[in-house]
Design a protein around this motif. Sequence first.
Motif, short mmCIF file in Angstrom:
data_model
loop_
_atom_site.label_atom_id
_atom_site.label_comp_id
_atom_site.label_asym_id
_atom_site.label_seq_id
_atom_site.Cartn_x
_atom_site.Cartn_y
_atom_site.Cartn_z
N SER A 36 -23.26 -2.18 5.41
CA SER A 36 -24.22 -1.25 4.83
C SER A 36 -25.02 -2.00 3.78
N ALA B 17 -22.87 -2.49 0.76
CA ALA B 17 -21.90 -3.58 0.93
C ALA B 17 -22.61 -4.92 0.77
N PRO C 82 -23.23 1.17 -6.67
CA PRO C 82 -22.48 1.94 -5.68
C PRO C 82 -21.14 2.39 -6.25
N PHE C 83 -20.69 3.58 -5.86
CA PHE C 83 -19.45 4.14 -6.44
C PHE C 83 -18.48 4.66 -5.38
N CYS C 84 -18.96 5.51 -4.45
CA CYS C 84 -18.01 6.13 -3.49
C CYS C 84 -18.07 5.50 -2.11
N LEU C 85 -19.21 4.92 -1.76
CA LEU C 85 -19.44 4.25 -0.47
C LEU C 85 -19.21 5.13 0.76
N MET C 86 -19.16 6.46 0.55
CA MET C 86 -18.99 7.34 1.71
C MET C 86 -20.07 8.42 1.78
N GLY C 87 -21.16 8.18 1.06
CA GLY C 87 -22.32 9.06 1.23
C GLY C 87 -22.33 10.33 0.42
N ILE C 88 -21.47 10.43 -0.60
CA ILE C 88 -21.49 11.70 -1.33
C ILE C 88 -21.88 11.61 -2.80
N CYS C 89 -21.81 10.41 -3.43
CA CYS C 89 -22.08 10.37 -4.88
C CYS C 89 -23.54 10.07 -5.20
N TYR C 90 -24.28 9.52 -4.27
CA TYR C 90 -25.71 9.20 -4.45
C TYR C 90 -25.97 8.24 -5.60
N ASP C 91 -24.98 7.45 -5.96
CA ASP C 91 -25.19 6.45 -7.00
C ASP C 91 -25.79 5.17 -6.44
N CYS D 288 -25.27 3.12 0.94
CA CYS D 288 -23.98 3.04 1.65
C CYS D 288 -24.04 3.64 3.04
N MET D 289 -25.13 4.36 3.35
CA MET D 289 -25.20 5.04 4.65
C MET D 289 -26.15 4.33 5.62
N ALA E 74 -13.53 3.74 -2.10
CA ALA E 74 -14.71 2.93 -1.80
C ALA E 74 -14.31 1.49 -1.49
N LEU F 104 -14.90 -0.71 1.93
CA LEU F 104 -15.44 -2.07 2.00
C LEU F 104 -14.53 -2.96 2.84
N CYS G 39 -25.96 14.64 -5.85
CA CYS G 39 -24.62 14.79 -5.25
C CYS G 39 -24.22 16.26 -5.14
N PHE H 50 -19.15 15.48 -7.48
CA PHE H 50 -18.35 14.69 -8.43
C PHE H 50 -18.20 15.35 -9.80
#
Lengths: 102, 487
Positions: free
Chosen positions: A33, A36, A58-67, A81-82, B146, B150, B426, B430
């Motif tokens: 991604s 990554a 990047p924080f959650c890497l699964m598409g939910i935190c939008y960081d 991440c997506m 996360a 990775l 989000c 969170f």
Amino acid sequence: MYNRLPEAEQALALAPVIVTINGKAVQCREGDSVAAALLAAGLNECRDTAVKDVPRGPFCLMGICYDCLVMIDDQPNQQGCMIPVRSGMKIERQHGAREVQA
Amino acid sequence: MITTMKCDLLVVGAGPAGLAAATTAAQQGISTILLDEQAAPGGQIYRAITSTPIRERKILGDDYWHGESLLEPFKHSGAQYIPGATVWAVAQMTVADATQGFEVGYSVAGEARMLHAKQIVLATGAQERPFPIPGWTLPGVITAGAAQILLKSSGMVPGKGTVLAGCGPLLYLIAWQYLNAGIKVDALLDTTPPGRLGKALPHVWGFLTSPYLFKGLKLLREVKAQVRIVKGVTSLEALAGPAPNDQTLQSVRFTAGGQTETLAVSQLLLHQGVIPNINLAQAVGVEQQWNELLLCWEPKVDLWGGTNVSSVSIAGDGGGIAGALAAEHRGRLSALQVAHQLGKITAAQRDAASVAPRAALARAVQGREFFDTLYQAPEQFRLPTGDTIVCRCEEITAGQVRETVSLGCPGPNQMKSFLRCGMGPCQGRFCSVTVTELIAQERNVTPQEVGHYRLRFPTKPLTLGELAALPQTDDSKKAVIRLKKPV
């Protein structure tokens, strides 16, 4: 800093995907991604926040935190991440909130 | 003319619950579509199982590779699989014919699409519980989940200066997977309070009969033998350095047994359990209840995953945390009920087919009360104070939330109006549980009484351009064309 395990390094060497991150050419493994790819390039930060203008990564890497929002090919607010890396992709740090353009 | 895709069953999410539900349903002859946000099946637990660069199987362990057993049956089931698809709206049909079910909005590669489904199984899984400590927004701090993503999807591991912190089995699992890959983290800071084992002991029988017992103990032994474990951590802070590094993670400061220590770090991986990913269910109108043991919202579901919203059921961790093995059995049970509701099988056939998955589910959840009690996230890491950020998107602090309660703000939805917390991209994922618990603590009432954010569609940010890409039907064109009135 994140490192690739030898198996991932080999996959990269076999068929590297070349993108630019903040103007610099970077080799990535196909299937990585954007988030990554940033972390593998030693960049923990991807943007400055819209509210307080402080660095975020990047924080959650699964598409939910939008960081992990970044500019991709001049499009802001892309979820790093997506989105998988693509040859020739232009990835840039996103600076704060968007400005209204006349 | 545009034809909208139609199916009898839509499954959302391709983790163990979604894969099993779609497989079972399609095997019953139900036309089934599975939409999943990721590029490949597996959910987060079996993330990248078809594409991981990691070939050495012992690195990720047998429990990960178990996910492969779900893939072949799914592939041959006849269910239609659409990856890279983010669902952002589910609406009851507004047409008179209610049997048509739902209209579902989703996007693939930045283009919006619609489909119609009679029944929906939500298998949206779990997410990391928020871990609001000072500095958790600094670049360099990521969730342990996360870090595991990775590892699974990119074969990436943290370099020098890595610390794991928090509580729960995942923390030890990832330390073990790193050891298998030849990586030793600097320390594992365990926040499980002393005395928790005593509290968990009444549930020990379930744990002793759990299929996880021996594997779990072996894993713990191996991690403890090689990694520095600090037990009983009572405070935790991620710290930046002096300028110009004042916005980057430089160290972690913690207290254990009354002693404070600072470790220089480049990566801090946080984890204190997972909570159901319920945004879509909430927006659909599924009733939620506060789980007093797991300290999170979870949908009210019956034995089949059915909810108060007719024809919407929930399978897997999205319907309450019970783990990956339980998730696949819950997926099968939901699909059997859907098959019955669609008239494909009788109640007797449904019940007969559900005996095996129900027994397997009972086995899979053995010992969970023990774990859940032992690893319940401690109060000081759930209920922050002062300048610690609660809402990461809108950068709202615990102090602001607490002060606003004292001004008379009674609940999370009013808190949005006062502070904008929960209103960033989000959409409260969170901060929801933290804001509810903070308000409950300040008001000295239960989280259930405080309630949760009200969620509306679109449940994921959607651009106008994306929406404009929606194919236009004849009806949608007619709706906006001004017709001349006949004279």
